[in-house]
Scaffold this motif. Structure first.
Motif, PDB file in Angstrom:
ATOM      1  N   GLU A 246       0.823  -1.207   0.000  1.00  0.00           N
ATOM      2  CA  GLU A 246       0.000   0.000   0.000  1.00  0.00           C
ATOM      3  C   GLU A 246       0.860   1.261   0.000  1.00  0.00           C
ATOM      4  O   GLU A 246       1.876   1.321   0.690  1.00  0.00           O
ATOM      5  N   CYS A 247       0.359   2.280  -0.700  1.00  0.00           N
ATOM      6  CA  CYS A 247       0.960   3.603  -0.568  1.00  0.00           C
ATOM      7  C   CYS A 247       0.251   4.274   0.613  1.00  0.00           C
ATOM      8  O   CYS A 247      -0.635   3.674   1.221  1.00  0.00           O
ATOM      9  N   ILE A 248       0.608   5.527   0.890  1.00  0.00           N
ATOM     10  CA  ILE A 248       0.037   6.178   2.070  1.00  0.00           C
ATOM     11  C   ILE A 248      -1.469   6.409   1.965  1.00  0.00           C
ATOM     12  O   ILE A 248      -2.115   6.714   2.949  1.00  0.00           O
ATOM     13  N   MET A 253      -3.304  -2.558  -2.519  1.00  0.00           N
ATOM     14  CA  MET A 253      -1.853  -2.752  -2.599  1.00  0.00           C
ATOM     15  C   MET A 253      -1.387  -2.738  -4.055  1.00  0.00           C
ATOM     16  O   MET A 253      -1.853  -3.528  -4.877  1.00  0.00           O
ATOM     17  N   HIS A 254      -0.469  -1.820  -4.357  1.00  0.00           N
ATOM     18  CA  HIS A 254       0.084  -1.707  -5.721  1.00  0.00           C
ATOM     19  C   HIS A 254       0.901  -2.959  -6.045  1.00  0.00           C
ATOM     20  O   HIS A 254       1.832  -3.305  -5.313  1.00  0.00           O
ATOM     21  N   ILE A 255       0.566  -3.583  -7.147  1.00  0.00           N
ATOM     22  CA  ILE A 255       1.288  -4.800  -7.536  1.00  0.00           C
ATOM     23  C   ILE A 255       2.500  -4.431  -8.400  1.00  0.00           C
ATOM     24  O   ILE A 255       2.381  -3.583  -9.292  1.00  0.00           O
ATOM     25  N   LYS A 308      -5.938   4.471 -11.959  1.00  0.00           N
ATOM     26  CA  LYS A 308      -4.751   5.172 -11.454  1.00  0.00           C
ATOM     27  C   LYS A 308      -5.007   5.619 -10.014  1.00  0.00           C
ATOM     28  O   LYS A 308      -6.103   6.050  -9.685  1.00  0.00           O
ATOM     29  N   CYS A 309      -3.994   5.535  -9.172  1.00  0.00           N
ATOM     30  CA  CYS A 309      -4.149   5.870  -7.752  1.00  0.00           C
ATOM     31  C   CYS A 309      -3.893   7.353  -7.519  1.00  0.00           C
ATOM     32  O   CYS A 309      -3.227   8.017  -8.307  1.00  0.00           O
ATOM     33  N   LYS A 310      -4.408   7.854  -6.402  1.00  0.00           N
ATOM     34  CA  LYS A 310      -4.191   9.251  -6.031  1.00  0.00           C
ATOM     35  C   LYS A 310      -2.705   9.599  -5.919  1.00  0.00           C
ATOM     36  O   LYS A 310      -2.299  10.733  -6.058  1.00  0.00           O
ATOM     37  N   CYS A 311      -1.889   8.585  -5.631  1.00  0.00           N
ATOM     38  CA  CYS A 311      -0.452   8.824  -5.464  1.00  0.00           C
ATOM     39  C   CYS A 311       0.245   9.019  -6.804  1.00  0.00           C
ATOM     40  O   CYS A 311       1.428   9.353  -6.839  1.00  0.00           O
ATOM     41  N   GLY A 312      -0.467   8.782  -7.898  1.00  0.00           N
ATOM     42  CA  GLY A 312       0.129   8.951  -9.217  1.00  0.00           C
ATOM     43  C   GLY A 312       0.614   7.653  -9.851  1.00  0.00           C
ATOM     44  O   GLY A 312       0.959   7.609 -11.023  1.00  0.00           O
ATOM     45  N   ARG A 313       0.632   6.599  -9.049  1.00  0.00           N
ATOM     46  CA  ARG A 313       1.081   5.316  -9.612  1.00  0.00           C
ATOM     47  C   ARG A 313      -0.018   4.712 -10.484  1.00  0.00           C
ATOM     48  O   ARG A 313      -1.208   4.848 -10.175  1.00  0.00           O
ATOM     49  N   THR A 314       0.423   4.052 -11.543  1.00  0.00           N
ATOM     50  CA  THR A 314      -0.545   3.465 -12.479  1.00  0.00           C
ATOM     51  C   THR A 314      -0.655   1.948 -12.311  1.00  0.00           C
ATOM     52  O   THR A 314      -1.476   1.319 -12.964  1.00  0.00           O
TER      53      THR A 314
END
Ligand code: ADP
Ligand code: ZN
Length: 436
Positions: A246-248, A253-255, A308-314
């Motif tokens: 997980e990011c903050i 959970m980003h794979i 896409k997540c709020k953290c910017g990760r795709t």
């Protein structure tokens, strides 16, 4: 971000990368692993004819028994001289399965963990107390080298010796705690007994994993330690911890998709399910050398979040694991996961966050007993209060589970504390009919 190029890659570029690596993996296992050559020949798959990620659906699954049947090294895809590390699963569900790592695998593993630690807020400024057991189990070594890679100062405590953990946490000013959620909870209890307060420690981040936990459990951990509690996921067969994290924002959970292709299947039919639908997670490793696995059935139940997540990760995220299909109890035809019980109990007053489920059989009837620990001894003196509490728990369980469970209120501190993965279920039925 630890690896911005990969973590924010466009979906198209990611799929192109995955396909190229999938093809390489297929060619490697076809050439080097007799088990996979036979599997692929049996269904007529020729590695260099695989031209799209959709073709993955035609490849047979690999299951834990395939690893057991080829115990210990039968599925290794490289000669032993290239293996530099051996680990095994914790053996939660039977004989352990063995995995081997080449030097490149260890680098890939550290890269995975470096990414998930960074996305949880860790950096070179941190002091990380690793309270996973060091040994054959992958947890400690995985987090150790990943955190070392980002430059954090590692305290290799291992699990257990909880008073000393508390002392070191205070004296060294640990800012990151790595452990199972259940052990972290126990640690907080011991610290409370010792009179250590939140203001006496410097902890900021919890990197928790290796077992399931609920949002209720997360809140408890965040409040008790004054931290952001993030969760990560993995299993020894796939690499260890670091498959996802997980990011903050704590929204799945980003794979690490450049190394692992996720699919969700219906466990009964084996059919691939669309994004968002809940089912069993299946993972194909696409860069591992020591022991690559095609469509490995994890038995863990989750769903995929492609946005896409709020953290910017795709990278695709996976939701919290609802349970292992192994953990699912079928009681009088009703499916019960320990996590459902946890979500009821952890929100309630007067009881501690420790619990166990005991399943027994009387005649042909299965019975579920939920053992709950009282927080405070004084309640034992009031029969009417106890009775009321028991009734409340029963009612809430009935709403969530859809069946009647017996509730046993145990005295404070009588349920065994876990140093690693907590044992939540005691199944007293005979083994052949116990679970799935
Ligand atoms: P074992 O299968 O013997 O427990 P491992 O130590 O490799 O072997 O553990 C892998 C398993 O741990 C996963 O399949 C999963 O069930 C569980 N696990 C790991 N991380 C998590 C998590 N974040 N949430 C729920 N379960 C997890
Ligand atoms: Zn994110």
């Amino acid at each position: 971000m630890w690896n911005e190029q990969i973590e924010t890659m466009s979906r198209d570029d990611m799929r192109t990368l995955q396909l190229a690596r999938l093809k390489q993996t297929l060619e490697r296992v076809y050439k080097n692993v007799p088990f996979y050559k036979k599997r692929l020949d049996d269904v007529g798959i020729v590695p260099d004819k695989v031209n799209s990620l959709e073709d993955l659906q035609h490849i047979p699954f690999t299951v834990k028994d395939d690893l057991r049947d080829n115990y210990p090294f039968g599925l290794f895809a490289v000669p032993m001289k290239e293996i530099v590390r051996i680990h095994a699963s914790s053996g939660t569900t039977g004989k352990p399965t063995t995995v081997g790592y080449t030097r490149a695998d260890l680098d890939m593993w550290s890269e995975c963990v470096a990414r998930i630690a960074t996305m949880a807020g860790a950096s070179e400024n941190d002091i990380a107390q690793i309270a996973f057991g060091y040994g054959l189990f992958t947890g400690a070594f995985g987090l150790h080298y990943g955190l070392e890679k980002i430059g954090a100062a590692i305290i290799p405590m291992s699990s257990g010796n909880t008073e000393k953990q508390a002392m070191i946490m205070q004296d060294y000013g640990s800012t990151i705690l790595v452990s199972t959620p259940s052990y972290a909870l126990y640690m907080s209890e011991v610290m409370q007994e010792q009179g250590i307060k939140k203001s006496d420690i410097k902890l900021k981040i919890g990197l928790f994993g290796a077992e399931g936990s609920t949002e209720e459990m997360r809140s408890q951990l965040e409040n008790r330690f004054g931290i952001i509690a993030t969760e990560n996921y993995g299993m020894s067969e796939l690499i260890g911890p670091g498959v996802s994290g997980e990011c903050i924002h704590k929204t799945g959970m980003h794979i690490n998709e450049d190394y692992f292709i996720p699919e969700i299947i219906d466990s009964q039919t084996g059919k691939v399910l669309p994004y968002g639908q809940k089912g069993e997670l299946v993972i194909t490793t696409i860069s591992k050398q020591g022991i690559p696995l095609l469509r490995y059935r994890t038995k863990d139940i989750t769903y995929l979040i492609p946005e896409k997540c709020k953290c910017g990760r795709t990278t695709i995220r996976m939701a919290k694991i609802q349970g292992r299909s192994d953990d699912m109890l079928i009681i009088r035809g009703v499916n019960v996961f320990p996590s459902q019980v946890e979500s009821v109990l952890l929100g309630m007053p007067h009881i501690s966050p420790h619990y166990q489920l005991e399943v027994s059989r009387v005649g042909y009837l299965d019975n579920l007993k939920v053992i709950v620990e009282l927080e405070d001894e004084s309640l034992l003196e009031s029969f009417s209060q106890l009775e009321q509490l028991e009734k409340n728990i029963k009612q809430k369980l009935h709403i969530v589970l859809g069946l009647d469970a017996k509730v046993h209120l145990a005295e404070p501190k009588t349920i065994e504390r876990s140093l690693g993965k907590a044992k939540r279920v005691i199944d007293l039925r005979n083994n052949s009919t116990s679970t799935l």
